[in-house]
Write an enzyme that holds these catalytic residues in place. Structure first.
Site, PDB file in Angstrom:
ATOM      1  CG  ASP A  26      -3.016   3.373  -2.241  1.00 28.13           C
ATOM      2  OD1 ASP A  26      -4.055   2.693  -2.215  1.00 28.13           O
ATOM      3  OD2 ASP A  26      -2.528   3.910  -1.236  1.00 28.13           O
ATOM      4  CD  GLU A  27      -5.326  -1.320  -0.256  1.00 31.83           C
ATOM      5  OE1 GLU A  27      -5.614  -0.123  -0.060  1.00 31.83           O
ATOM      6  OE2 GLU A  27      -6.042  -2.266   0.088  1.00 31.83           O
ATOM      7  CG  ASP A  65      -1.955   1.035   1.270  1.00 31.96           C
ATOM      8  OD1 ASP A  65      -3.115   0.698   1.522  1.00 31.96           O
ATOM      9  OD2 ASP A  65      -1.631   2.226   1.050  1.00 31.96           O
TER      10      ASP A  65
HETATM   11  P1  DGT Z   1      -2.155   5.951   3.877  1.00 30.90           P
HETATM   12  O1  DGT Z   1      -2.280   4.710   3.050  1.00 30.90           O
HETATM   13  O2  DGT Z   1      -2.981   5.935   5.103  1.00 30.90           O
HETATM   14  O3  DGT Z   1      -0.741   6.344   4.136  1.00 30.90           O
HETATM   15  O4  DGT Z   1      -2.772   7.166   3.020  1.00 30.90           O
HETATM   16  P2  DGT Z   1      -3.412   7.176   1.579  1.00 30.90           P
HETATM   17  O5  DGT Z   1      -3.654   8.589   1.225  1.00 30.90           O
HETATM   18  O6  DGT Z   1      -2.566   6.418   0.614  1.00 30.90           O
HETATM   19  O7  DGT Z   1      -4.798   6.461   1.843  1.00 30.90           O
HETATM   20  P3  DGT Z   1      -5.485   5.228   1.125  1.00 30.90           P
HETATM   21  O8  DGT Z   1      -4.513   4.129   0.896  1.00 30.90           O
HETATM   22  O9  DGT Z   1      -6.671   4.906   1.947  1.00 30.90           O
HETATM   23  O10 DGT Z   1      -6.006   5.808  -0.243  1.00 30.90           O
HETATM   24  C1  DGT Z   1      -5.205   5.871  -1.417  1.00 30.90           C
HETATM   25  C2  DGT Z   1      -5.530   7.105  -2.215  1.00 30.90           C
HETATM   26  O11 DGT Z   1      -6.926   7.102  -2.569  1.00 30.90           O
HETATM   27  C3  DGT Z   1      -5.320   8.417  -1.466  1.00 30.90           C
HETATM   28  O12 DGT Z   1      -3.991   8.915  -1.575  1.00 30.90           O
HETATM   29  C4  DGT Z   1      -6.310   9.330  -2.113  1.00 30.90           C
HETATM   30  C5  DGT Z   1      -7.439   8.427  -2.535  1.00 30.90           C
HETATM   31  N1  DGT Z   1      -8.531   8.549  -1.540  1.00 30.90           N
HETATM   32  C6  DGT Z   1      -8.629   7.935  -0.338  1.00 30.90           C
HETATM   33  N2  DGT Z   1      -9.735   8.311   0.319  1.00 30.90           N
HETATM   34  C7  DGT Z   1     -10.363   9.205  -0.497  1.00 30.90           C
HETATM   35  C8  DGT Z   1     -11.575   9.977  -0.387  1.00 30.90           C
HETATM   36  O13 DGT Z   1     -12.290   9.940   0.622  1.00 30.90           O
HETATM   37  N3  DGT Z   1     -11.882  10.773  -1.465  1.00 30.90           N
HETATM   38  C9  DGT Z   1     -11.103  10.842  -2.594  1.00 30.90           C
HETATM   39  N4  DGT Z   1     -11.462  11.628  -3.613  1.00 30.90           N
HETATM   40  N5  DGT Z   1      -9.956  10.157  -2.712  1.00 30.90           N
HETATM   41  C10 DGT Z   1      -9.597   9.346  -1.685  1.00 30.90           C
HETATM   42 CA    CA Z   2      -2.151   4.201   0.849  1.00 30.02          CA
HETATM   43 CA    CA Z   3      -4.877   1.998   0.088  1.00 26.47          CA
END
Ligand code: DGT
Ligand code: CA
Ligand code: CA
Length: 343
Positions: A100-101, A2
């Site tokens: 991203d996963e 991830d």
């Molecule tokens: P992490 O994995 O906790 O370090 O942080 P992220 O940002 O990689 O979170 P993740 O893996 O849940 O989600 C991957 C990507 O998906 C994130 O960078 C942006 C997108 N994403 C996640 N949640 C939302 C949301 O609520 N709305 C939108 N538009 N995009 C989202």
């Molecule tokens: Ca992520």
């Molecule tokens: Ca993810």
């Protein structure tokens, strides 16, 4: 695997002046100046309370010093494709679960969890070296346990489920992927907080509370009989990118390359697209794309013409030299009636 704070990390990568500052990526809805939501934020912004899903207006109230950048989905998709192609070389099959996963089955490449850890460590280093991105990897005997241990080790982490029974015992219902808030509440009210608690129940009783399919899912996890395979989903071969022999803005030099990209992208799809994007990777590795949607399906010849138009637009709108050029085809329709071909 991830990718850590994915969209925001990409923004940091392409704009090093953001490093060390709180950053939030915004999805502007376009209705009013700041209407829309936060897609994600880096860990500094998260410490200020700015998280995915929050209204941009609210985030701006909380985070006066936060840097807000607009979402660039095409850019993240292209980078995601590149990371996934690295990941795919580490196992026998890969399941892309989201942008991203991904899950990788390494059971034939590694004899035990320790060897799998070693592979995971190399994969992390490989992605960092080739793409400059930090990721978190969880190693476990099945997809769900691997995901849970990855979640616990974010960011820039590497986690392994070594003592499987003990690990399962301590998993909280709220950590189980696919179990919503409602299910979590229902179980909490009855004192069921962990998978160890789940194991004490009879499946019929659990099914009455949360439904049959959720009950058997939870039971299979609790008794360690869950063994859903890594399902290779068809990689959508909709895009094709080629590297130019030299960085250039000369359209005549680029034309044969873009034609090749269109032709090769078409040869990979099963159907015809109603959407086409031209994606230019600039000399500084920034990405600029222009696209067009149609109400009809595009033939290869028509797509060739449109791709040149879009390329011209990119060159007009940007002063940098282009390093790589590609096309992405979208809204691929399988229908092949004559009407669809005509425009
Ligand atoms: P992490 O994995 O906790 O370090 O942080 P992220 O940002 O990689 O979170 P993740 O893996 O849940 O989600 C991957 C990507 O998906 C994130 O960078 C942006 C997108 N994403 C996640 N949640 C939302 C949301 O609520 N709305 C939108 N538009 N995009 C989202
Ligand atoms: Ca992520
Ligand atoms: Ca993810």
């Amino acid at each position: 695997m991830d990718i850590d704070y994915f969209f925001a990390q990409v923004e940091e990568l392409l704009n090093p002046s953001l490093k060390g500052k709180p950053v939030a990526v915004c999805v502007y809805s376009g209705r009013t100046k700041d209407s829309g939501a936060i897609a994600t934020s880096n860990y500094m912004a998260r410490r200020l309370g700015i998280k995915a899903g929050m209204a941009i207006v609210k985030a701006k109230e909380i985070g006066k010093d936060v840097i807000f950048v607009p979402m660039r989905k095409d850019l993240y998709k292209e980078i995601s494709d590149r990371v996934m192609s690295i990941v795919s070389t580490y196992g026998d099959s890969m399941e892309i679960a989201s942008i991203d996963e991904a899950y990788v089955d390494v059971s034939r490449k590694a004899r035990n969890l320790l060897e799998a850890m070693d592979l995971a460590k190399r994969l992390k280093e490989d992605i960092l070296r080739k793409e400059g991105l930090r990721v978190t990897i969880g190693v476990g005997p099945n997809k769900v346990l691997a995901k849970i241990v990855a979640e616990r080790n974010k960011p820039d982490g590497l986690g392994v489920v070594d003592n499987v029974t003990k690990f399962i015992d301590e998993i909280e219902i709220s950590e189980v992927p696919g179990v919503g808030k409602k299910t979590e509440e229902i179980l909490k009210e009855r004192g069921i907080k962990t998978l160890r608690d789940v194991r004490e129940l009879r499946i019929e009783d659990l099914a009455k509370l949360v439904g049959r399919s959720r009950a058997s899912y939870l039971m299979s996890l609790a008794f360690n009989t869950y063994n859903e395979q890594v399902k290779p989903r068809q990689v959508s071969h909709r895009g094709r990118y080629v590297t130019l022999t030299e960085n250039t803005r000369d359209i005549n030099v680029i034309l044969p390359f873009i034609k090749r990209a269109v032709d090769e992208a078409f040869s990979k799809i099963n159907g015809l697209p109603m959407e086409i994007y031209v994606v230019a990777i600039m000399e500084d590795l920034d990405i600029v794309s222009k696209g067009k949607s149609y109400k009809f399906a595009l033939t290869r010849e028509y797509a060739n013409v449109v791709s040149i138009e879009l390329l011209k637009k990119i060159i007009e709108s940007d002063r940098r030299k282009i390093r790589r050029i590609g096309v992405r085809l979208g809204k691929i329709s399988r229908s092949s009636t004559l009407e669809d071909f005509l425009h």
